[in-house]
Design an enzyme around this catalytic site. Sequence first.
Site, PDB file in Angstrom:
ATOM      1  N   ARG A 184       0.773  -1.149   0.032  1.00 48.46           N
ATOM      2  CA  ARG A 184       0.202   0.093   0.000  1.00 48.46           C
ATOM      3  C   ARG A 184       0.948   1.236  -0.032  1.00 48.46           C
ATOM      4  O   ARG A 184       1.792   1.229   0.815  1.00 48.46           O
ATOM      5  CB  ARG A 184      -0.894  -0.011   1.272  1.00 48.46           C
ATOM      6  CG  ARG A 184      -1.966  -1.007   1.299  1.00 48.46           C
ATOM      7  CD  ARG A 184      -2.318  -1.090   2.813  1.00 48.46           C
ATOM      8  NE  ARG A 184      -1.329  -1.636   3.797  1.00 48.46           N
ATOM      9  CZ  ARG A 184      -1.477  -1.647   5.006  1.00 48.46           C
ATOM     10  NH1 ARG A 184      -2.513  -1.276   5.639  1.00 48.46           N
ATOM     11  NH2 ARG A 184      -0.376  -2.170   5.665  1.00 48.46           N
ATOM     12  N   ASN A 241      -7.775  -7.106  -4.666  1.00 42.63           N
ATOM     13  CA  ASN A 241      -7.990  -5.716  -4.586  1.00 42.63           C
ATOM     14  C   ASN A 241      -9.273  -5.268  -4.740  1.00 42.63           C
ATOM     15  O   ASN A 241      -9.820  -4.358  -4.160  1.00 42.63           O
ATOM     16  CB  ASN A 241      -6.998  -4.943  -5.689  1.00 42.63           C
ATOM     17  CG  ASN A 241      -5.599  -4.559  -5.256  1.00 42.63           C
ATOM     18  OD1 ASN A 241      -5.373  -4.548  -4.329  1.00 42.63           O
ATOM     19  ND2 ASN A 241      -5.213  -3.648  -6.396  1.00 42.63           N
ATOM     20  N   CYS A 293      -4.458   2.173  -8.027  1.00 45.75           N
ATOM     21  CA  CYS A 293      -4.796   0.791  -7.843  1.00 45.75           C
ATOM     22  C   CYS A 293      -6.395   0.185  -7.981  1.00 45.75           C
ATOM     23  O   CYS A 293      -6.711  -0.253  -8.998  1.00 45.75           O
ATOM     24  CB  CYS A 293      -4.101  -0.095  -6.952  1.00 45.75           C
ATOM     25  SG  CYS A 293      -2.278   0.134  -7.244  1.00 45.75           S
TER      26      CYS A 293
HETATM   27  C1  UDX Z   1       2.055   0.844 -11.447  1.00 46.46           C
HETATM   28  C2  UDX Z   1       0.793   0.380 -11.391  1.00 46.46           C
HETATM   29  O1  UDX Z   1       0.273   1.571 -10.688  1.00 46.46           O
HETATM   30  C3  UDX Z   1       0.450  -0.726 -10.631  1.00 46.46           C
HETATM   31  O2  UDX Z   1      -0.722  -1.299 -10.634  1.00 46.46           O
HETATM   32  C4  UDX Z   1       1.502  -1.992 -11.149  1.00 46.46           C
HETATM   33  O3  UDX Z   1       1.215  -3.026 -10.570  1.00 46.46           O
HETATM   34  C5  UDX Z   1       2.833  -1.244 -11.428  1.00 46.46           C
HETATM   35  O4  UDX Z   1       3.060  -0.125 -12.109  1.00 46.46           O
HETATM   36  P1  UDX Z   1       3.362   2.283  -9.893  1.00 46.46           P
HETATM   37  O5  UDX Z   1       4.905   1.992  -9.644  1.00 46.46           O
HETATM   38  O6  UDX Z   1       2.575   3.154  -9.187  1.00 46.46           O
HETATM   39  O7  UDX Z   1       2.575   0.860 -10.243  1.00 46.46           O
HETATM   40  O8  UDX Z   1       3.676   2.911 -11.589  1.00 46.46           O
HETATM   41  P2  UDX Z   1       4.192   4.242 -11.768  1.00 46.46           P
HETATM   42  O9  UDX Z   1       4.542   5.203 -10.621  1.00 46.46           O
HETATM   43  O10 UDX Z   1       3.555   4.761 -13.034  1.00 46.46           O
HETATM   44  O11 UDX Z   1       5.676   3.880 -12.345  1.00 46.46           O
HETATM   45  C6  UDX Z   1       5.864   3.161 -13.595  1.00 46.46           C
HETATM   46  C7  UDX Z   1       7.429   3.523 -14.054  1.00 46.46           C
HETATM   47  O12 UDX Z   1       7.605   2.822 -15.155  1.00 46.46           O
HETATM   48  C8  UDX Z   1       7.410   4.866 -14.276  1.00 46.46           C
HETATM   49  O13 UDX Z   1       8.565   5.716 -13.645  1.00 46.46           O
HETATM   50  C9  UDX Z   1       7.744   4.699 -16.001  1.00 46.46           C
HETATM   51  O14 UDX Z   1       8.607   5.825 -16.179  1.00 46.46           O
HETATM   52  C10 UDX Z   1       8.334   3.582 -16.108  1.00 46.46           C
HETATM   53  N1  UDX Z   1       8.142   2.949 -17.548  1.00 46.46           N
HETATM   54  C11 UDX Z   1       6.897   2.995 -18.106  1.00 46.46           C
HETATM   55  C12 UDX Z   1       9.393   2.508 -17.977  1.00 46.46           C
HETATM   56  O15 UDX Z   1      10.288   2.298 -17.417  1.00 46.46           O
HETATM   57  N2  UDX Z   1       9.350   1.742 -19.224  1.00 46.46           N
HETATM   58  C13 UDX Z   1       8.025   1.865 -19.835  1.00 46.46           C
HETATM   59  O16 UDX Z   1       8.050   1.469 -21.014  1.00 46.46           O
HETATM   60  C14 UDX Z   1       7.097   2.644 -19.368  1.00 46.46           C
HETATM   61  C1  UDX Z   2      -4.225  -0.895  -2.526  1.00 43.15           C
HETATM   62  C2  UDX Z   2      -4.236  -2.138  -1.761  1.00 43.15           C
HETATM   63  O1  UDX Z   2      -4.417  -1.887  -0.475  1.00 43.15           O
HETATM   64  C3  UDX Z   2      -2.783  -2.612  -1.908  1.00 43.15           C
HETATM   65  O2  UDX Z   2      -2.714  -4.079  -1.396  1.00 43.15           O
HETATM   66  C4  UDX Z   2      -2.414  -2.864  -3.467  1.00 43.15           C
HETATM   67  O3  UDX Z   2      -1.162  -3.656  -3.696  1.00 43.15           O
HETATM   68  C5  UDX Z   2      -2.495  -1.280  -3.858  1.00 43.15           C
HETATM   69  O4  UDX Z   2      -3.864  -0.988  -3.806  1.00 43.15           O
HETATM   70  P1  UDX Z   2      -3.242   1.548  -1.977  1.00 43.15           P
HETATM   71  O5  UDX Z   2      -4.215   2.117  -3.297  1.00 43.15           O
HETATM   72  O6  UDX Z   2      -1.972   2.137  -1.756  1.00 43.15           O
HETATM   73  O7  UDX Z   2      -3.263   0.008  -1.893  1.00 43.15           O
HETATM   74  O8  UDX Z   2      -3.889   2.336  -0.715  1.00 43.15           O
HETATM   75  P2  UDX Z   2      -5.079   1.704   0.252  1.00 43.15           P
HETATM   76  O9  UDX Z   2      -4.597   1.809   1.653  1.00 43.15           O
HETATM   77  O10 UDX Z   2      -5.584   0.108  -0.067  1.00 43.15           O
HETATM   78  O11 UDX Z   2      -6.343   2.820   0.010  1.00 43.15           O
HETATM   79  C6  UDX Z   2      -6.986   2.838  -1.172  1.00 43.15           C
HETATM   80  C7  UDX Z   2      -7.847   3.561  -1.212  1.00 43.15           C
HETATM   81  O12 UDX Z   2      -9.218   3.355  -0.215  1.00 43.15           O
HETATM   82  C8  UDX Z   2      -7.579   5.164  -0.548  1.00 43.15           C
HETATM   83  O13 UDX Z   2      -8.175   6.342  -1.247  1.00 43.15           O
HETATM   84  C9  UDX Z   2      -7.985   5.122   0.887  1.00 43.15           C
HETATM   85  O14 UDX Z   2      -8.201   6.288   1.534  1.00 43.15           O
HETATM   86  C10 UDX Z   2      -9.255   4.329   0.888  1.00 43.15           C
HETATM   87  N1  UDX Z   2      -9.763   3.585   1.984  1.00 43.15           N
HETATM   88  C11 UDX Z   2      -9.017   2.668   2.492  1.00 43.15           C
HETATM   89  C12 UDX Z   2     -11.026   4.037   2.305  1.00 43.15           C
HETATM   90  O15 UDX Z   2     -11.707   5.004   1.989  1.00 43.15           O
HETATM   91  N2  UDX Z   2     -11.508   3.201   3.644  1.00 43.15           N
HETATM   92  C13 UDX Z   2     -10.604   2.318   4.177  1.00 43.15           C
HETATM   93  O16 UDX Z   2     -11.049   1.865   5.270  1.00 43.15           O
HETATM   94  C14 UDX Z   2      -9.091   1.887   3.689  1.00 43.15           C
END
Ligand code: UDX
Ligand code: UDX
Length: 467
Positions: A184, A241, A293
Amino acid sequence: MQSQLLRLTVLLTFILPNLQNLSAKELENPRAITVIGTGYVGLVLGSCLAEIGHQVTCCDVDSRKISSLERGEIPIYEEGLEDLVHNNTIKNRLFFTTSLKNAVLESDIIFITVGTPETLSGEANLDYVFSAAQLIGENLNRTKTVFVKSTVPMGTIIKIKEVIQAHNSANVPFSIGYAPEFLREGTSVSDFMHPDRVVIGVENTETSQLFTEIVQPILDDGAKILTTSIASAEMIKYASNSFLAVKISFINEIADFCEKIGADVEEVALGMGLDKRIGQSFLKPGPGYGGSCFPKDTLAFLKSADKNSIHLSIIDAAVQSNNTRCEKILTRMEKTLGTFQGKKIAVLGLAFKENTDDVRESPSLKIIDYLVQKKAYVKSYDPIATQNALKFYPELNIARTLYEAFEDCDAIIVATPWNLFTQIDWQIVKQICRGSFVFDTRNILCPMEVKNAGFSYMGIGKKPLME
Ligand code: UDX
Ligand code: UDX
């Protein structure tokens, strides 16, 4: 003598290992690992794998991101990540590069953590994972194992394998596995180092044995590992999720019902959660779930199910409920306030949740959108996420300090549950704001403290306290 020796053996075998922290252990067989995609997931993965002893190269196409990491500047806000990156960089266990080709050539183990953002149709955009797969196929100079960690729809891992093979001109043997991530944002380092479970989907035992060896220190620390098929691993990720998203939409609707009959949703959630089958977590009502996510994964899951002639009606209902959540709670506020038109409203929090700078699908931004459409004047403050919010909304009216947001405002909305907002001195706020209405969409404030300072307090799923 014999019993002393026995006691020492027990200590060394069963007790000591659990006392060492993860990073102190010397791995028997440290591996050279490449991580493709250094975002929220990839950077945490790479830093944590280095922390437990591996030699990790994090690569990314974004040269600005890589050069800031090489300068020791972390492009995302994540508790504990800066120290991890710094400590492992100076120990020469963590490297950063934009040369994905060399990074692939030089390692036998590659993790794919590039983004899988939502397309306009709601499906996951897989272009980036497929381009990473192509790059790997073109650079298979020796046997490698590829672990996909990006969240991908059912059936994608096999397609990734086909893309790698299609570019594997030398027909070098390789293996693929799916290691879904459950971290998370805001707690991702501790979530990675101390997960409830690690899931690995594989096609052969050698791949699961390799993965187990890579994460062994995390397993020694108590995490459970489930080795399963690739299809089941893909399903576990989306089903987990989506279930959490359903749980949130469920409590949000129960909160609406509580408001009608004068029940207190926090006490209801407590009473429900004492049943171990339900559990206390993810029963906090609010403005709806956001982030990179839940919104995209639930939609991708529904699309994937539709393609297989399955209608996941419960998840669909949770998504619909979440889509109208902000409008529903703001309509209630507008009724109480009379109108939003011409009102100055302070919106506290821009990040989608506390302890992150991520504003992707943030309910705060949906709230601001709605207020602006209703011709309110919005001023917002966030302790960390402002820069990211301005990238999405350059015209945002940002307060430089928390208390500047309150100046002459008619109403205050707590949109992100930052702990900072629980420290507000409402007596001071009363002196600088014009109105007397506080809408706590996260139930983080103390209603009586706010009321005693001269405000009307409205929470979620609770009786309002009118001044
Ligand atoms: C993302 C998604 O949110 C998540 O659901 C998935 O499991 C993993 O990728 P996150 O790390 O949050 O997670 O993505 P993001 O912060 O957008 O980072 C992706 C990175 O990949 C960026 O830094 C981007 O520049 C890079 N990238 C993208 C590459 O290196 N090569 C590419 O071709 C495209
Ligand atoms: C989520 C999943 O928890 C994680 O396991 C997965 O790998 C990525 O997606 P993340 O999206 O980073 O993680 O945050 P999370 O803490 O799950 O919160 C998601 C959203 O739900 C946020 O907007 C949060 O404010 C909201 N939320 C969470 C609620 O509104 N109520 C809750 O009780 C918990």
